[in-house]
Design a protein around this motif. Structure first.
Motif, short mmCIF file in Angstrom:
data_model
loop_
_atom_site.label_atom_id
_atom_site.label_comp_id
_atom_site.label_asym_id
_atom_site.label_seq_id
_atom_site.Cartn_x
_atom_site.Cartn_y
_atom_site.Cartn_z
N ASP A 181 0.87 -1.17 0.00
CA ASP A 181 0.00 0.00 0.00
C ASP A 181 0.90 1.22 0.00
N VAL A 182 0.57 2.17 -0.84
CA VAL A 182 1.41 3.36 -0.93
C VAL A 182 0.82 4.47 -0.07
N VAL A 183 1.64 4.99 0.79
CA VAL A 183 1.23 6.12 1.63
C VAL A 183 1.90 7.37 1.08
N GLU A 184 1.11 8.27 0.54
CA GLU A 184 1.69 9.47 -0.06
C GLU A 184 1.95 10.51 1.01
N LEU A 185 3.13 11.03 0.99
CA LEU A 185 3.56 11.98 2.00
C LEU A 185 3.50 13.39 1.43
N PRO A 186 2.68 14.27 1.99
CA PRO A 186 2.62 15.63 1.47
C PRO A 186 3.95 16.36 1.74
N GLY A 187 4.31 17.27 0.85
CA GLY A 187 5.57 17.97 0.99
C GLY A 187 5.50 19.09 2.02
N GLY A 188 6.65 19.44 2.53
CA GLY A 188 6.71 20.56 3.47
C GLY A 188 6.71 21.88 2.72
N GLU A 189 6.58 22.94 3.47
CA GLU A 189 6.52 24.26 2.84
C GLU A 189 7.80 24.63 2.13
N ASP A 190 8.89 24.11 2.59
CA ASP A 190 10.17 24.42 1.94
C ASP A 190 10.49 23.46 0.80
N GLY A 191 9.48 22.64 0.44
CA GLY A 191 9.69 21.75 -0.68
C GLY A 191 10.37 20.45 -0.30
N ARG A 192 10.69 20.34 0.98
CA ARG A 192 11.38 19.14 1.42
C ARG A 192 10.42 18.29 2.27
N VAL A 193 10.93 17.18 2.76
CA VAL A 193 10.10 16.32 3.61
C VAL A 193 9.71 17.07 4.88
N ASP A 194 8.43 17.00 5.20
CA ASP A 194 7.92 17.59 6.44
C ASP A 194 8.06 16.52 7.52
N LEU A 195 8.88 16.78 8.49
CA LEU A 195 9.17 15.74 9.49
C LEU A 195 7.94 15.36 10.29
N ASP A 196 7.09 16.33 10.52
CA ASP A 196 5.86 16.01 11.25
C ASP A 196 4.98 15.08 10.44
N ALA A 197 4.87 15.42 9.17
CA ALA A 197 4.05 14.56 8.32
C ALA A 197 4.65 13.17 8.24
N LEU A 198 5.96 13.14 8.15
CA LEU A 198 6.63 11.84 8.09
C LEU A 198 6.36 11.06 9.36
N SER A 199 6.48 11.77 10.46
CA SER A 199 6.23 11.11 11.74
C SER A 199 4.84 10.52 11.78
N GLY A 200 3.90 11.28 11.25
CA GLY A 200 2.54 10.78 11.23
C GLY A 200 2.35 9.58 10.32
N ALA A 201 3.14 9.54 9.29
CA ALA A 201 2.97 8.45 8.32
C ALA A 201 3.67 7.17 8.76
N LEU A 202 4.71 7.33 9.53
CA LEU A 202 5.48 6.16 9.95
C LEU A 202 4.72 5.34 10.99
N SER A 203 4.87 4.05 10.89
CA SER A 203 4.22 3.19 11.87
C SER A 203 4.88 1.83 11.84
N GLU A 204 4.37 0.95 12.65
CA GLU A 204 4.91 -0.41 12.66
C GLU A 204 4.60 -1.14 11.35
N ASN A 205 3.73 -0.53 10.55
CA ASN A 205 3.42 -1.14 9.25
C ASN A 205 4.32 -0.61 8.13
N THR A 206 5.20 0.31 8.47
CA THR A 206 6.05 0.89 7.45
C THR A 206 7.13 -0.09 7.02
N ALA A 207 7.10 -0.41 5.77
CA ALA A 207 8.18 -1.26 5.24
C ALA A 207 9.35 -0.40 4.79
N ALA A 208 9.04 0.72 4.16
CA ALA A 208 10.12 1.56 3.65
C ALA A 208 9.63 2.96 3.35
N LEU A 209 10.54 3.88 3.38
CA LEU A 209 10.32 5.22 2.84
C LEU A 209 11.21 5.35 1.60
#
Lengths: 472, 454, 454, 472
Positions: A181-209
């Motif tokens: 299953d693909v979890v799409e990660l919205p971008g941060g305001e500076d065009g880079r990975v938003d760490l908060d969003a990443l944190s929210g997306a990560l879980s014990e089900n995360t196989a990879a980023l």
């Protein structure tokens, strides 16, 4: 400029059974097979070599390549393809069958072994498999390796792969093909990975980023160490999409940033020709813990010389043989030609060129600082129309309308092969188009072999072979 | 000492890319325009992940690399290869090399701007048309990586298009192992499972297959010629068996074989896959070109690129990539495949090679593949200690021979005499002849006699 | 048996040209339009001179010819050639092959329609410009056949342009014999006679030359480097001696040497000839490219083709052949030369090779030619039984070595060890190094030691 | 379409002495030669390979070759150049020095020997020399051989060579270069040699008659036997200009017609590429009595294998080495590919094509019957303008304004490589131009890379190098 189809030049029907090659047989007119195993006839163009030479020569002249002029397609890394690499790949000793005994193919195995080694050093990875025949195949392979790793560790429940919204489309598709299953990660305001969003997306089900770094905006993910730590903390793996590796050669290595698996696009970073869409090659490199899962075979040195072997927990195969051999030969030749200093200089000049060009054009170029590419905005223009109009100025336009984070995006990657003069001309083309009126835009292109092509009609009224065309 | 080469670089320290045109003055002007003092300032890379080692790769001159690789590959011993099993050496006419080396073709990218890519698009359109003729199927994409990955894509297509759910993909038990391995990986993200069905004397065992088939079958795969070189004789029956269960029938073949053998569409094939590089490439260490053809009804589920005819603003026929909404760059995880970079340049070579042969040449090649295998098998059969062919079938290019002595040993001794063949079982050799001339085959037969007499 | 080839022909009897596209229906339609029943009727050849035999030349497939010639030329044994004396092997960068093989360049004709030949014309214009820079002379034609024929043309030019009549062409006594032979033939239709002047230690003996010169001299020819590889040291003095007698001074050289050595115009050369293919061609069994440069005042007497800049109807710069009224196709027997087909494609290769090297690379090559010859001579001089170089001069690429043992014998033994050198006299070898790498030269020196020690 | 000169892209000055390659010497900055032997500096463009690749690729696209389309230049025989012959000539074993020992160059000598033999059979000549590097060089060589023969026979007084007015300009120039007075022979009313005129021209001073057969009007000299007898009766020799040999392969041989000496244009008849003006090769063949005078060396078989030898009364050399070797290799490959039947078919189709095309066009085509070429008349049009206008129809025009016997001549030789379709298109171009109005003619060409080029200005204001150009 118009070149008829081969089928418009000739149509010849050969009756099967009437053309037996074996003239020494009793009946020269009979096919060597019974009728029920053969077709009745075959209808195709039958043309002489002079006619074919002209046909294809003319068609080539209706095709724009890197040797025609600037080709700043973002994320495609259209570098000059050194001519000598073609001669290297054309060596008759390169034309062998992979099933010959290993002892009798030591040359090919040595080249593969050396290339594995070179790529490992360049990426900072512990082992490399050369088998994936393209970048997307490399992604798929990397995903399979990650999955095998998780399953081997009893973590088969992990069912999600996280992909930033600005990532290459292949990332999504490769993860899906791998069953995730693909979890799409919205971008941060500076065009880079938003760490908060990443944190929210990560879980014990995360196989990879899956991450591209620098990303498709040309921005380095400055928080890469923290990102790696976050992914690893939840037990996930960090995947490096090598499409933009040309930005970092000798400056930073995915392995050192904490990536566990990566693919290399040798047709981008290592200048093998794109060939109108392929073939490329997408070797993958992995960190130590993933080495046992790599595709089989790999190449190592043994007592008898170079030999193939199957890694302990290999995922098996992703190509029927050993991948796109001829492409790998060219990549080896390119890397050997440049060496450390040449590769580092390629990145330096690629990054310089992107920054210089971004500076020269009148369009808005948000974000920064850029590495090898930047994304300009066409503003209130339609980026696709801007691209069409750029054709009239004799250059290939950038990638358009993507990434979507920039409105009417013009994703531009000049690579290191453009000179200052060439960049100035390219900038002039950008600016000229920006100044053109709406009518010029709508009419464009006017100076090309074909005028604007109706895409809608092509998709609505599918005509995918000459058999579907009315004789017009 | 003399190297006949340009300096490695134009940068003053002799250490740069020869393919970056900047001289010092230009670099300085550009740095100044950007507002930095050195290119290093442009790298927005935190110190902690900066790489400050080296790769340890020495730059070499163009000439040195050519000589190095020539010497290295020279360690691939000279052998007459009588090898096949999915990869074949054919003479490729000079025209193919000369045209495919033209920079416009070689150095262009995917045809996202069709107005300046009409030439390559037309070649791909012609490639598609060639295979429409050869397969009788309406839809041909303009390339997968190779036969194995095309088979994998066929299975996922079958999974998508089949009306009822199902899980089983049935493949011949005699199949190149690597091809099955790739298929397994391609379906590993789905619910599909790959199962073998038995063979009888080299071809599909139709009775056994019929017993195995049920409504859970999604696709039946068969090949002609098979991995053992036999020509499959009951394709229509196989297709009927598959269709009876609402499964797709996928056929593996190649363009030379298809020039002579029954048209796949007419025997009921829903998908045709295979290696099209039997035209276009000589032996290339397994590098190939995946053929993928299917019925019109599945066009929106096809993986890979499609070129269509359209009109330009002046109303003239023009070509363009079409139905791109199937593809990953637009549809992301819902794409029909993840394929992006494909084998377009090989497809161009294949199209040129096929055009050079024309229908007469194609049929002649195919007929030769039948008679040459038949005749060579008969000559080996006359050698004491050899039975050939093992399978009582028509053959194409290759066949299996049984040897009284261990096959490994025979193969090793043949290699010492300069001939490579496959040893596929304890007492089975597989032998493939493509463009070998008569004298070479005479020498080969003599070598076999010699080895068997020892 | 398998040949991987298209049928030899498309005509039904298997006997036609594969490069004539006519199928039977087309031939029939064309015959009908012309009003005859067969092509044979079109040959208006009296029966008495009709040829009804055959040549006895069997047609072969493309592949067969490639294999045949490869096998035949394979009988040129592998040798490290340390050969020069007017023909030199250099590494030619891949770019040269790839560009010069582009069909537009390779298959075009002389640029009689400049509007569709701008590309080739510009390359030739750039070729001319390259040699204007290297020679300092204003006029460079775009090619003669080779150095020898260019020298011949120089003599006839001298004959045409000299104000007073005269007969003598003075050439170095040490000159490649074939070069002098060609010159003799070129002047054989004129009143000119070729006479040698003495050499001193490899270079021109200026005193002797001065004694030989009189007002009957039309041209003095000198070379740098000379046939023995020495760099001529008194060019200005030679030119002055010639000019004192109203004779032209013609200098033989090559583009690599000219990159480093004194500019010919500045030392008084009126004509420069030489072999320009030291760039552009590898060793090619003596095939070359005749350089021809001269002063502006002689432009209307120059042999061969000249490309000039002009404007097109839109006022843009364009290139065209110019001053064609000098040429044979217009001026017939009053032309400046009979040359028509020249070496344009080699000139294109030379221009690309020179551009690839750039001025840095050219100078580097030239300096290497000096140091490499110097160093190799020194190493051989250290071998017992060898004195090298024989001439106490600076050398370029090559030098003469004296051997105590007969040179023929030494050369033959070196060939057995895989090295070819010139044996030019009883006890003189000539040795030339171009792009040989250090390891090869080490092996050569070792071989010389071995041979001399026997 | 405009591509700057290399000099407009870069100009770099290298100071001599500052760039010594020998960095191991004490003073890395010093030249290895004393100052007085070297120039001070060298100024040339210094560009990278990508820039050069684009430069030359673009220039190639501004050049029309046989692979671009029809190229019916009369007497130039622009045939398709089979690609495989390039690969044959590129064999590394072909790249040898001619001064290596004969025993070690048996491959090259064998190829030359075989080609000598093939050409002898094709021309019906007793011996062949491969040395002349072009057709005109062959003519000159043939003239020298003829002169040597006469001188050897004490007939050195013969000082005239007769050349028909319609002959190729090289004939005149070659004879003059050989020291002969040229006697121009006016043509007969039927376009062929006028026997009366010939009779008047022949004398005891006649060294040779140079003849092209079929001649430049495409007409076979039907009286060739009588001509030969007349020439031989006065003690002269008959020279065959091989430019039009493609018309006769397998149908008639110069040797059988009574010619004593001939040259072959391998770049015409045997399809080696013209290369923008050369290189070609112009081997000569001679009858028995002239064999001892051929250039040295020739190749024969000896006890040790193939060997070079000097004919007894050899004229010496006409090329510094052995001629245009690479061209000879390609010619061998072409002849071997076609064989008897292929060569005969080439002529059959070349003649058919010329006759068919002559039949199709609306222009007046006087004389006939034609062999491989014909000369149409542009009538009241200027043939040169007709040619310019033909460029706009995408084809290469014929040779213009020559031979002068046909007013406003359009000398047309399609060769065997054109298909019926191609000839029909070519005919359509002829006819379209014939129908165009005067303005279109005067404006032409309009669809080419350059418009009409001012020839007068080029010759008046000579600018023969980039050094002469104003920086504009």
């Amino acid at each position: 400029i118009y070149e008829p189809l081969l089928s418009e030049k000739d149509e010849t029907t050969v009756d099967i059974g009437a053309n037996a090659a074996d003239e020494s047989s009793d009946d020269a007119d009979s096919s060597p097979l019974p009728d029920d195993l053969t077709r009745d006839e075959l209808t195709l163009p039958e043309l002489s070599e002079p006619e074919l030479a002209r046909h294809y020569t003319r068609l080539s002249q209706m095709t724009y390549g890197v040797d025609s002029g600037p080709y700043p397609l973002g994320s495609c890394t259209m570098k000059y393809n050194p001519k000598f690499t073609e001669d290297v790949a054309a060596l008759s000793d390169a034309a062998v069958h992979p099933d010959r005994p290993e002892r009798r193919q030591q040359g090919s195995l040595e080249l593969l072994h050396r290339l594995q080694d070179y790529l490992g050093r360049i990426g900072g990875m512990d082992a490399v498999s050369l088998q994936p025949p393209a970048g997307a195949a490399g992604e798929f392979t990397g995903i399979l390796v990650a999955r095998a790793y998780h399953e081997h560790n009893g973590e088969g429940h992990r069912n999600e792969v996280i992909v930033p919204e600005s990532a290459h489309g292949t990332n999504f598709a490769s993860a899906a093909l791998g069953g995730y299953d693909v979890v799409e990660l919205p971008g941060g305001e500076d065009g880079r990975v938003d760490l908060d969003a990443l944190s929210g997306a990560l879980s014990e089900n995360t196989a990879a980023l899956m991450l591209t770094n620098p990303n498709t905006l040309g921005l380095f993910e400055r928080d890469i160490e923290e990102i790696a730590e976050m992914v690893h903390d939840v037990g996930g793996l960090l995947y490096y999409d090598g499409a933009n590796l040309n930005a970092l050669l000798g400056r930073a290595r995915p392995g050192d940033m904490g990536f566990d698996v990566m693919h290399y696009n040798v047709h981008k970073t290592f200048a093998t020709p794109h060939g109108g869409g392929g073939p490329g090659a997408g070797p993958i490199g992995v960190a130590e813990k993933l080495v046992p899962f790599l595709p089989a075979p790999r190449v190592r040195t043994g007592e008898m010389g170079y030999e193939r072997f199957e890694p302990e927990h290999s995922i098996g195969k992703v190509h029927g043989f050993d991948g796109n051999w001829l492409v790998l030969v060219k990549a080896y030749a390119y890397i050997a030609r440049l060496g450390d200093a040449g590769l580092a200089d390629a990145s330096a000049k690629a990054v310089l060129n992107a920054n210089y060009l971004a500076e020269q054009i009148d369009l808005d170029v948000p974000y920064g600082p850029f590495h090898h590419e930047f994304v300009a905005s066409a503003g209130d223009r339609d980026a696709a129309e801007v691209a069409k109009r750029m054709l009239d100025y004799g250059v290939h336009p950038p990638t358009t309308k993507w990434p979507e984070i920039v409105p009417e995006a013009l994703m531009t990657e000049p690579t290191e092969i453009e000179s200052k003069d060439s960049l100035d001309q390219l900038a002039a083309a950008f600016d000229a188009v920006a100044a053109d009126d709406a009518e010029a835009m709508a009419e464009a292109p006017t100076r090309t072999a074909a005028r604007r092509i109706d895409q809608t009609a092509a998709a609505r009224d599918l005509r995918l072979s000459w058999q579907t065309l009315d004789s017009d | 000492m003399g190297d006949g080469g340009t300096p490695v670089t134009r940068t003053p320290d002799g250490a740069g890319s020869p393919y970056a045109p900047h001289d010092d003055a230009e670099t300085a002007a550009m740095l100044s325009a950007v507002g930095v003092d050195s290119t290093e300032e442009l790298f927005d890379v935190p110190e902690s992940v900066r790489f400050d080692g080296d790769f340890g790769i020495e730059p070499r001159s163009e000439r040195a690399v050519r000589e190095e690789v020539a010497a290295m590959l020279g360690r691939n011993d000279d052998l007459v290869e009588l090898l096949g099993r999915g990869h074949y050496d054919h003479y490729v006419p000079s025209l193919v090399d000369h045209i495919s080396q033209r920079a416009e073709f070689l150095t262009s990218y995917t045809q996202y701007q069709p107005e300046i890519a009409q030439g390559f698009l037309q070649v791909l359109f012609e490639y598609q048309s060639l295979f429409v003729e050869l397969t009788g199927l309406e839809i041909v994409n303009c390339s997968m990586y190779d036969a194995a990955t095309a088979l994998g894509e066929a299975a996922t297509l079958a999974d998508r298009v089949r009306s009822a759910s199902g899980h089983r993909v049935l493949v011949p038990e005699q199949l190149r192992a690597e091809r099955r391995d790739v298929l397994e990986n391609y379906v590993s993200g789905t619910d599909l499972v790959v199962e073998p069905y038995p063979m009888a004397d080299g071809n599909a065992d139709r009775e056994s297959l019929a017993d195995l088939l049920d409504e859970d079958a999604v696709m039946v795969y068969a090949e002609t010629p098979t991995v053992r070189g036999t020509i499959e004789e009951g394709l229509s029956e196989l297709a009927d068996l598959a269709h009876d269960q609402d499964a797709l029938f996928c056929l593996g073949s190649d363009p030379v074989a298809l020039s002579l053998l029954e048209e796949p569409a007419s025997v009921g094939a829903d998908v045709v896959v295979g290696d099209a590089s039997v035209l276009g490439l000589p032996a290339s260490y397994g590098m190939g070109l995946g053929l993928f053809a299917t019925r019109e009804e599945y066009v929106r589920q096809v993986p890979g690129r499609l070129v269509g005819a359209s009109d330009d603003a002046d109303g003239r026929r023009a070509y363009t990539l079409t139905l791109q909404t199937r593809e990953q760059h637009i549809r992301k995880e819902r794409a029909t495949s993840n394929i992006c970079t494909n084998q377009a340049w090989v497809a161009l070579r294949t199209a040129i090679h096929a055009a050079w042969l024309g229908p007469s040449g194609l049929v002649e090649e195919a007929e030769r593949a039948v008679t040459q295998a038949r005749d060579l098998a008969a000559r080996l059969d006359a050698v004491s200690g050899v039975d050939a062919p093992v399978n009582d079938r028509h053959h194409f290019r290759e066949f299996v021979a049984r040897t009284d002595r261990p096959a490994d040993d025979v193969a090793a001794k043949l290699v010492d005499r300069g001939f490579a063949v496959h040893a596929i079982d304890d007492h089975e050799l597989q032998i493939c002849a493509t463009d070998h001339d008569e004298a070479t085959l005479d020498e080969f037969v003599a070598a076999v006699e010699e080895v068997l007499e020892q």
